[in-house]
Design a protein around this motif. Sequence first.
Motif, PDB file in Angstrom:
ATOM      1  N   THR A   9      40.187 -47.262  19.707  1.00 48.71           N
ATOM      2  CA  THR A   9      39.097 -46.803  20.566  1.00 48.71           C
ATOM      3  C   THR A   9      37.973 -46.211  19.725  1.00 48.71           C
ATOM      4  OG1 THR A   9      40.622 -46.322  22.378  1.00 48.71           O
ATOM      5  CG2 THR A   9      38.481 -45.224  22.433  1.00 48.71           C
ATOM      6  N   VAL A  10      38.353 -45.384  18.758  1.00 50.42           N
ATOM      7  CA  VAL A  10      37.362 -44.764  17.882  1.00 50.42           C
ATOM      8  C   VAL A  10      36.611 -45.834  17.086  1.00 50.42           C
ATOM      9  CG1 VAL A  10      37.001 -43.219  15.926  1.00 50.42           C
ATOM     10  CG2 VAL A  10      38.669 -42.631  17.692  1.00 50.42           C
ATOM     11  N   MET A  11      37.336 -46.816  16.579  1.00 52.68           N
ATOM     12  CA  MET A  11      36.703 -47.853  15.765  1.00 52.68           C
ATOM     13  C   MET A  11      35.769 -48.738  16.590  1.00 52.68           C
ATOM     14  SD  MET A  11      37.447 -47.075  12.797  1.00 52.68           S
ATOM     15  CE  MET A  11      36.571 -48.474  12.071  1.00 52.68           C
ATOM     16  N   LYS A  12      36.133 -49.004  17.850  1.00 53.31           N
ATOM     17  CA  LYS A  12      35.239 -49.773  18.717  1.00 53.31           C
ATOM     18  C   LYS A  12      33.939 -49.011  18.948  1.00 53.31           C
ATOM     19  CE  LYS A  12      38.283 -52.754  21.470  1.00 53.31           C
ATOM     20  NZ  LYS A  12      38.800 -53.039  22.842  1.00 53.31           N
ATOM     21  N   ALA A  13      34.087 -47.716  19.226  1.00 56.97           N
ATOM     22  CA  ALA A  13      32.897 -46.891  19.448  1.00 56.97           C
ATOM     23  C   ALA A  13      32.042 -46.848  18.186  1.00 56.97           C
ATOM     24  CB  ALA A  13      33.303 -45.477  19.856  1.00 56.97           C
ATOM     25  N   PHE A  14      32.695 -46.698  17.034  1.00 56.12           N
ATOM     26  CA  PHE A  14      31.948 -46.629  15.784  1.00 56.12           C
ATOM     27  C   PHE A  14      31.279 -47.958  15.466  1.00 56.12           C
ATOM     28  CE2 PHE A  14      31.569 -46.565  11.090  1.00 56.12           C
ATOM     29  CZ  PHE A  14      30.730 -45.465  10.991  1.00 56.12           C
ATOM     30  N   ARG A  15      31.939 -49.060  15.820  1.00 56.17           N
ATOM     31  CA  ARG A  15      31.348 -50.389  15.606  1.00 56.17           C
ATOM     32  C   ARG A  15      30.076 -50.545  16.446  1.00 56.17           C
ATOM     33  NH1 ARG A  15      29.845 -54.398  12.476  1.00 56.17           N
ATOM     34  NH2 ARG A  15      30.034 -56.466  13.388  1.00 56.17           N
ATOM     35  N   ALA A  21      22.728 -48.597  15.039  1.00 53.82           N
ATOM     36  CA  ALA A  21      22.014 -48.014  13.908  1.00 53.82           C
ATOM     37  C   ALA A  21      21.316 -49.084  13.081  1.00 53.82           C
ATOM     38  CB  ALA A  21      22.983 -47.219  13.036  1.00 53.82           C
ATOM     39  N   ARG A  22      21.917 -50.250  13.013  1.00 49.77           N
ATOM     40  CA  ARG A  22      21.333 -51.337  12.213  1.00 49.77           C
ATOM     41  C   ARG A  22      20.221 -52.070  12.960  1.00 49.77           C
ATOM     42  NH1 ARG A  22      25.016 -56.433  11.097  1.00 49.77           N
ATOM     43  NH2 ARG A  22      24.194 -56.933  13.181  1.00 49.77           N
ATOM     44  N   ASP A  23      20.482 -52.372  14.246  1.00 48.28           N
ATOM     45  CA  ASP A  23      19.582 -53.247  15.005  1.00 48.28           C
ATOM     46  C   ASP A  23      18.835 -52.541  16.140  1.00 48.28           C
ATOM     47  OD1 ASP A  23      20.613 -55.337  13.432  1.00 48.28           O
ATOM     48  OD2 ASP A  23      22.237 -55.703  14.856  1.00 48.28           O
ATOM     49  N   ASN A  24      19.198 -51.289  16.408  1.00 49.91           N
ATOM     50  CA  ASN A  24      18.633 -50.523  17.537  1.00 49.91           C
ATOM     51  C   ASN A  24      19.082 -51.037  18.896  1.00 49.91           C
ATOM     52  OD1 ASN A  24      17.080 -48.835  15.820  1.00 49.91           O
ATOM     53  ND2 ASN A  24      15.511 -50.416  15.683  1.00 49.91           N
ATOM     54  N   GLU A  25      19.911 -52.066  18.925  1.00 49.45           N
ATOM     55  CA  GLU A  25      20.367 -52.615  20.199  1.00 49.45           C
ATOM     56  C   GLU A  25      21.637 -53.433  19.996  1.00 49.45           C
ATOM     57  OE1 GLU A  25      18.202 -56.518  21.356  1.00 49.45           O
ATOM     58  OE2 GLU A  25      16.708 -55.319  20.266  1.00 49.45           O
ATOM     59  N   VAL A  26      22.402 -53.595  21.071  1.00 51.28           N
ATOM     60  CA  VAL A  26      23.540 -54.518  21.076  1.00 51.28           C
ATOM     61  C   VAL A  26      23.480 -55.306  22.377  1.00 51.28           C
ATOM     62  CG1 VAL A  26      25.025 -53.091  19.621  1.00 51.28           C
ATOM     63  CG2 VAL A  26      25.113 -52.814  22.103  1.00 51.28           C
ATOM     64  N   GLY A  27      24.112 -56.469  22.366  1.00 51.29           N
ATOM     65  CA  GLY A  27      24.033 -57.366  23.506  1.00 51.29           C
ATOM     66  C   GLY A  27      25.139 -57.172  24.535  1.00 51.29           C
ATOM     67  N   LYS A  28      25.260 -58.160  25.396  1.00 57.95           N
ATOM     68  CA  LYS A  28      26.090 -58.081  26.585  1.00 57.95           C
ATOM     69  C   LYS A  28      27.550 -57.766  26.286  1.00 57.95           C
ATOM     70  CE  LYS A  28      27.195 -60.791  30.726  1.00 57.95           C
ATOM     71  NZ  LYS A  28      26.952 -62.091  31.431  1.00 57.95           N
ATOM     72  N   GLU A  29      28.109 -58.408  25.250  1.00 61.18           N
ATOM     73  CA  GLU A  29      29.537 -58.223  24.955  1.00 61.18           C
ATOM     74  C   GLU A  29      29.865 -56.763  24.639  1.00 61.18           C
ATOM     75  OE1 GLU A  29      32.895 -59.610  21.652  1.00 61.18           O
ATOM     76  OE2 GLU A  29      30.938 -60.613  21.732  1.00 61.18           O
ATOM     77  N   TRP A  30      29.081 -56.150  23.754  1.00 62.12           N
ATOM     78  CA  TRP A  30      29.334 -54.760  23.390  1.00 62.12           C
ATOM     79  C   TRP A  30      28.912 -53.805  24.498  1.00 62.12           C
ATOM     80  CZ3 TRP A  30      32.678 -53.652  19.875  1.00 62.12           C
ATOM     81  CH2 TRP A  30      32.874 -54.503  18.797  1.00 62.12           C
ATOM     82  N   ARG A  41      32.223 -44.860  25.581  1.00 59.14           N
ATOM     83  CA  ARG A  41      30.847 -44.508  25.926  1.00 59.14           C
ATOM     84  C   ARG A  41      30.518 -43.087  25.466  1.00 59.14           C
ATOM     85  NH1 ARG A  41      31.207 -45.993  30.595  1.00 59.14           N
ATOM     86  NH2 ARG A  41      31.491 -44.058  31.772  1.00 59.14           N
ATOM     87  N   GLY A  42      31.454 -42.171  25.688  1.00 55.71           N
ATOM     88  CA  GLY A  42      31.245 -40.788  25.276  1.00 55.71           C
ATOM     89  C   GLY A  42      31.116 -40.650  23.774  1.00 55.71           C
ATOM     90  N   LEU A  43      31.928 -41.397  23.024  1.00 52.97           N
ATOM     91  CA  LEU A  43      31.864 -41.338  21.564  1.00 52.97           C
ATOM     92  C   LEU A  43      30.555 -41.918  21.037  1.00 52.97           C
ATOM     93  CD1 LEU A  43      35.514 -42.364  20.617  1.00 52.97           C
ATOM     94  CD2 LEU A  43      34.444 -40.152  20.175  1.00 52.97           C
ATOM     95  N   VAL A  44      30.150 -43.065  21.584  1.00 52.20           N
ATOM     96  CA  VAL A  44      28.891 -43.675  21.139  1.00 52.20           C
ATOM     97  C   VAL A  44      27.724 -42.726  21.395  1.00 52.20           C
ATOM     98  CG1 VAL A  44      27.245 -45.554  21.531  1.00 52.20           C
ATOM     99  CG2 VAL A  44      29.697 -46.051  21.453  1.00 52.20           C
ATOM    100  N   ASP A  45      27.703 -42.136  22.581  1.00 58.47           N
ATOM    101  CA  ASP A  45      26.628 -41.197  22.911  1.00 58.47           C
ATOM    102  C   ASP A  45      26.668 -39.977  22.001  1.00 58.47           C
ATOM    103  OD1 ASP A  45      25.937 -42.969  24.876  1.00 58.47           O
ATOM    104  OD2 ASP A  45      26.656 -41.750  26.550  1.00 58.47           O
ATOM    105  N   GLN A  46      27.874 -39.534  21.657  1.00 60.84           N
ATOM    106  CA  GLN A  46      28.017 -38.389  20.761  1.00 60.84           C
ATOM    107  C   GLN A  46      27.509 -38.738  19.363  1.00 60.84           C
ATOM    108  OE1 GLN A  46      31.957 -36.672  20.695  1.00 60.84           O
ATOM    109  NE2 GLN A  46      31.592 -35.641  18.735  1.00 60.84           N
TER     110      GLN A  46
END
Length: 253
Positions: A9-15, A21-30, A41-46
């Motif tokens: 779970t942590v690694m998915k959030a970090f991914r 951080a690299r692209d400023n955005e991610v697409g539908k799958e992520w 969601r909470g980890l990504v926002d954190q």
Amino acid sequence: MTIGLENGTVMKAFRIYTLLARDNEVGKEWLQEYMADDVIRGLVDQFAREVDCVTIIAGEQLYMIPETRLSPFHMNNEVIKRTYLRANAVNADLYLMYVSIIVLIGAFYDSYQTMEPTRSFIGIEEWTALVNERIALLKTHPEAELKEMEKEFSYNWISLIEKWDAMDDIKETAARQSGNTISRVSFMDSVRKFLITQELVTDIGNQEITLTEKAKVVVQRYFMELEYNRGILEFLYQNDTFEGEGSEHASDL
């Protein structure tokens, strides 16, 4: 990091965060991963908050945008001048760019009460004319008042007016553009290109642009807030649309 979270779970959030951080955005799958799991969601926002950023969802994209100038992802003035404006651009060009963007948003939204755009597109010549109208209204303020307002808003309104007045008000052909000569339409085209690169507007042809879903979310969440626009909207639009119909709500923002 909270103890007990599964490593996957942590690694998915970090991914997701590293892609943001690299692209400023991610697409539908992520985005689906982000939406489906409260912990992710909470980890990504954190992670985003740790670098003074926020996440927003627009359409089928998840974006990360800097919330303060302290964010390492904030684009500084020198980068904007070097990348999107002329080589000899100064701070007055940046002030004028920002005012032009405010006027663009004002063309699409007619008051603080409007949560959705009230028009579909705008042409660059009409946009230029609207900026010219706003600059003309700034000129009606006494110089002493403009200097006082500069202290409050950290904007050099007088140099902004002088910068606009120094530009030709005709539409130049490529053959006529040379040296320091620049038309107002040419300047507005530079602003348009900046907004396209930031995925805030889409060029729909015939010198017309429309707001993206990302832009609409940014406007809804941040643009109208006094905390973010620092009262500049009220100053530019006093006794006008933004101050009129929506003024009763302005103090609540």
